[in-house]
Design a protein around this motif. Structure first.
Motif: not given
Lengths: 278, 278, 278, 278
Positions: B2, B14, B35-36, D41, D43-47, D134-135, D170, D172, D181
């Protein structure tokens, strides 16, 4: 896995090999069995029978004109885009009244241009006085890529969509019109009557090979016969094997070939052939 | 991977999460960022421009008649095979002179029957006095499987082949006629003029899902527009997302839906719709 | 296409058919030719020879332990997860010192549980005093899905990854260890010596079928033999055909079967079998 | 399809275009909208959260030795097979005790050799005193083919399998260890603890392109993380897009790159890297 039924024979052949190796000790190249020869009828599957449907009727002279980006391979006038497959000379099939007809004994004809992926439109007609049965009734074929000049074996025939009269004429399912000959049965039988024009709209994706000659991705083909889907992005397994198991051999762009099958029935005709490179 | 550019924000969020977790210690379900939100224009790609070609011209009244095994979804007489999508009631689009026309404001219409894999023939006409530009010019759509009744979200729109006037009307390439809307640009632009009939021949393979709801194999579609290939067994990425990234949600057989887009331009018409289950 | 060499025979058989039809006019079911029987050696391809490599050496007792989400099919203690294939009774192979060994003549064993897509880890050992040549040397097999209870024909054998000693033992390439038996040659020969443990890590995707019984998508398999890729998402063509051409027949979830091949050589052993459903 | 919500804006921009065209009548190249810029953000999917499993434990010093046909990219001694990505000079990461460690700020390193399809074995270790969330916790990456020297844009990053500490951390889902990625979430989370060695076994099939630069077939990858399948012949959608939508650009053979991510956490280490060309 293997079944003991064939046990004695391989053992004997291995004994044979041992003796041979002993006698020719300086030639270390072991000799191995060739695959046992097959017969044509071993790869002819009549069942299950392909469902017969009636395609939509079109007016006799209605042809789908080529789009602006098409290469016109036959516009009704001459065979200038084609050559004799066997000697590279002039294509000797007969042009008359806007169509051309197989001139028996003159051999297959191939496009002068070589192709890779494409969309092809081709129309073909079984003569109304056709005779014969099963495969001996209006037999011809469209070879989607014919690398036989570049690749000397295993075969002169590659990637064939079968052309045949299957209007009230049953043959083996994987050899009827719309089949990938001896590889894939058509989804349905959408033949028009002898004397009417059949249309193939074909979307062809050429095989790709790796540098070492192995297959990267097989050829694939969609065939629409008289407006009806008969092959849907179907995988082609290799060359068109009249006898035996198909396999691939690396090649590049290649011409399209039409077959002078040479059977004793009446010759078939073609018209309105165009192609769009993809 | 990232990039640090977004470093501060996630860290803050966080921290926020940590505080939240502390405050709600008995609710162990961690809250995670959504997601935004995106904007529609983020998934509209105008370049590279799609090559314009001229399809073959067909006589105005020449329609491909259905084969004998087709389900005729519209034969020129009535909309008895269709229903209103929003309320399940009668389809209120206007039938006249063998064609039917979007009745603006009456909403989308869906087939009563549900389908899985099929071959579909559908003809559509942009009115000759069409007005507007880009997407606001004859906009409609064919939704190849519409499970929105079974799957309540993410969308009311699924698997759309775009219907739009793109004759001398440029829009984003992945949103023009023949596109899988916002997913896949057509190979070429094969539009006929407003007032002429366009034809889609579509071969659709439905997605398959595993028991746990995950995707087994995506939907695939071949689209032939006026006799010209514009999508070749193209993979569909999920639902039709006007905003954001498409994804899949498990569903079964589903109807086909036609869109009442409701834009201010003149309404478009359809005729000669038939389908063969595969 | 067909070649005139077989012309006389089909014509005769068609004449035969006509007579038969006449005689049995009320039985309209036409009789059609069966495919001509084949011999096993027709589908045994020795060339090109598979390249021999040496896999990385692992300590004799080093086993990859199962991950937490695995179903352990053999943990060294008993065959409680297995049953006799032929009668459904107890699996009678011999468990000793943490491994189990084929008890010749007791027949194949199958898992009690049925599976669809999975990742499988299985270790197998050729005895150090193995004897025989070609296929008659430590022959067994892993049948990735065995629907023979549900689908009575064409075969008792389905989707086999071959188990065989091919350390300094050549056989037909499409029948050696790591092959999809008689369907696909392994990319390389990564055998360990007799007496050492071989490992298969297998990723299996089951075939899917349509409601009408036709194939939707073929089975696919990735095989890693002793850490070396030998099959990469390879397509399985149908059942395991010792004789003839493989084809598919619709089935659901099915057990995994291990083969008691019954050849006269020494029996082979297995250990550390686990599977993760995908 | 499009939704009226965005109607005003495109119309205005089209008016803008018309004025512009008028003013610059001799420059016929129409100006078209650029896609609206995105944020990371989006294209960041946590679920849904990826299921956590425990892989099988291996002894600390147990490494899978390379097979005889492997190209050993790191054997514990030096970085002679690698170069600095940014200047082509010496790879400056630190080699010690048989492993090498990112030297922060020295930049990414690439193999000197270029590859197409391959099987890759690579081991990596998160330091036991890792910090961050996170990242920002042990971030690096394996770029499976890095054509950034040949293809100047859209990105310096291509085809990344993410390297990150996701043991009790955890992030995304489509950005955690084992993900492609921002393209594809891993099937499970099979992380080992910081201080232990993680293993990736990767089977990579390079994308193929047509002569005109368009994509023929996408890259595909299978990833086994600590013996557990996390990607199964998954399709790669294009370059690794930290921001926006991935796409392809034609390239040939390319090196493998490892990322010096430069985040403030402790640097990670690698060992036992080998590759077999397929």
């Amino acid at each position: 896995m293997y079944k003991p039924i064939s046990f004695v024979k391989p053992i004997l052949s291995l004994i044979g090999l041992s003796l041979f190796s002993f006698a020719h000790a300086q030639n270390q190249q072991a000799q191995v069995p060739e695959p046992m020869p097959m017969k044509p009828q071993m790869t002819e599957f009549w069942e299950p029978e392909v469902k017969v449907i009636t395609p939509g009727a079109m007016p006799a002279n209605q042809m789908m004109p080529p789009p602006s980006d098409a290469i016109v391979l036959f516009d009704g006038k001459d065979l200038s885009k084609w050559r004799s497959k066997k000697d590279g000379g002039e294509a000797k099939w007969k042009v008359e009244n806007g169509v051309f007809t197989v001139a028996k004994g003159t051999g297959d004809i191939s496009t002068k241009q070589k192709f890779e992926d494409y969309q092809l439109h081709i129309e073909w007609q079984i003569p109304s006085d056709i005779q014969g049965q099963s495969q001996a009734r209006g037999n011809s074929g469209v070879f989607l890529q014919d690398p036989s000049e570049e690749v000397k074996q295993p075969s002169d025939y590659w990637y064939e969509v079968q052309v045949l009269d299957n209007y009230n004429n049953r043959t083996y399912a994987n050899g009827q019109a719309g089949s990938l000959y001896k590889q894939k049965t058509p989804l349905v039988n959408a033949m028009r009557k002898p004397g009417e024009w059949n249309v193939y709209d074909i979307i062809y994706t050429a095989p790709r090979f790796k540098e070492d000659g192995s297959l990267f991705s097989p050829a694939r083909v969609t065939v629409i016969h008289n407006g009806v889907l008969v092959q849907n992005n179907a995988e082609i397994r290799g060359h068109t094997a009249y006898i035996g198991i198909p396999f691939y051999k690396k090649h590049g762009k290649a011409p399209i070939t039409l077959q002078d099958h040479g059977d004793p029935s009446k010759p078939i005709s073609f018209r309105n052939i165009w192609l769009r490179e993809l």
